[in-house]
Design an enzyme around this catalytic site. Structure first.
Site, short mmCIF file in Angstrom:
data_model
loop_
_atom_site.label_atom_id
_atom_site.label_comp_id
_atom_site.label_asym_id
_atom_site.label_seq_id
_atom_site.Cartn_x
_atom_site.Cartn_y
_atom_site.Cartn_z
N GLU A 1 -9.64 -6.19 -17.05
CA GLU A 1 -8.98 -6.33 -15.75
C GLU A 1 -10.00 -6.42 -14.60
O GLU A 1 -9.68 -6.22 -13.44
CB GLU A 1 -7.97 -5.18 -15.56
CG GLU A 1 -6.73 -5.42 -16.44
CD GLU A 1 -5.77 -4.24 -16.58
OE1 GLU A 1 -6.18 -3.10 -16.33
OE2 GLU A 1 -4.62 -4.48 -16.96
N TYR B 1 1.19 11.15 4.38
CA TYR B 1 -0.09 10.90 3.70
C TYR B 1 -0.11 9.58 2.95
O TYR B 1 -1.16 8.92 2.86
CB TYR B 1 -0.45 12.08 2.80
CG TYR B 1 -0.78 13.27 3.67
CD1 TYR B 1 -2.04 13.40 4.23
CD2 TYR B 1 0.20 14.19 4.01
CE1 TYR B 1 -2.34 14.44 5.09
CE2 TYR B 1 -0.09 15.24 4.87
CZ TYR B 1 -1.36 15.37 5.40
OH TYR B 1 -1.64 16.39 6.26
#
Ligand code: ZN
Length: 215
Positions: free
Chosen positions: A74, A120
């Site tokens: 990947e 967050y």
């Protein structure tokens, strides 16, 4: 950070992710920029639980492999982030359970994958792009990330897993954990009357913390 310290830090954080079930088996891959402009990358077929610092794939600043085992297949995903985001110092990809589950939902928003539930996630990820399904190792995944022209630090590969870039290895790992945790919250609260953040609260987070959001 020296090459040796960075290698150890990458393996330590990968093991922490593995030990908490954030990726499993031989899934997931991780890379980080070295001081000389090169890259350290987890080798193909390795487990996050058992990465060997001495065997990480090492590339020089021109992208030429110089030592270690062959890198993850990947790799195009990782280089797509480094080539399009000058601030990227590390990239982490996981096969994380809850974010994959959320990517399968028929009402998933491709341009804004994570619902606005906590500040967050917004601060650490910005808006997360949901990319379509690709066959494992298909270099078109990297092409899809390049198509975003560096405007997103986090993408979700449908039915596969998240990929997140950060300024360093710690930031990238923290951000991908935030993505998975938010996906988990989204599934826990799905179909309930739970209150997410309002548009005004999202805007306030974006402005206060100077988040890349409208690009
Ligand atoms: Zn994968």
């Amino acid at each position: 950070m020296t090459d040796t310290a960075l290698r150890e830090h990458m393996c330590l954080l990968a093991k922490s992710l593995f030990d908490r079930g954030l990726t499993h088996g031989s899934t997931g891959n991780i890379s980080a920029r070295t001081e000389d402009g090169g890259l350290l990358v987890s080798p193909t077929g390795t487990s996050f639980g058992r990465l060997d610092p001495a065997r990480l794939s090492r590339f020089d600043a021109s992208g030429v492999p110089v030592s270690g085992d062959p890198p993850t297949k990947e790799m195009p995903l990782h280089t797509a982030f480094y080539d399009t985001r000058s601030t990227a110092g590390a990239v982490v990809h996981l096969h994380a359970c809850h974010s994959v589950a959320l990517s399968m939902m028929p009402d998933a928003d491709a341009d804004d994958f994570l619902p606005a539930l906590t500040p967050y996630a917004i601060m650490q990820l910005g808006r997360v792009k949901l990319l379509p399904f690709f066959l494992p190792g298909d270099p078109a995944m990297g092409g899809a990330v390049r198509g975003l022209a560096g405007k997103r630090s986090a993408v979700m590969l449908a039915n596969h897993g998240p990929v997140v870039a950060g300024k360093d290895i710690e930031a990238a790992c923290n951000a991908v954990e935030e993505l998975e945790n938010t996906a988990r919250l989204a599934l826990l609260t799905r179909g309930t009357a739970a209150r997410g953040l309002t548009d005004a609260q999202v805007r306030s987070v974006v402005t206060t913390f100077d988040v890349e959001w409208d690009t």
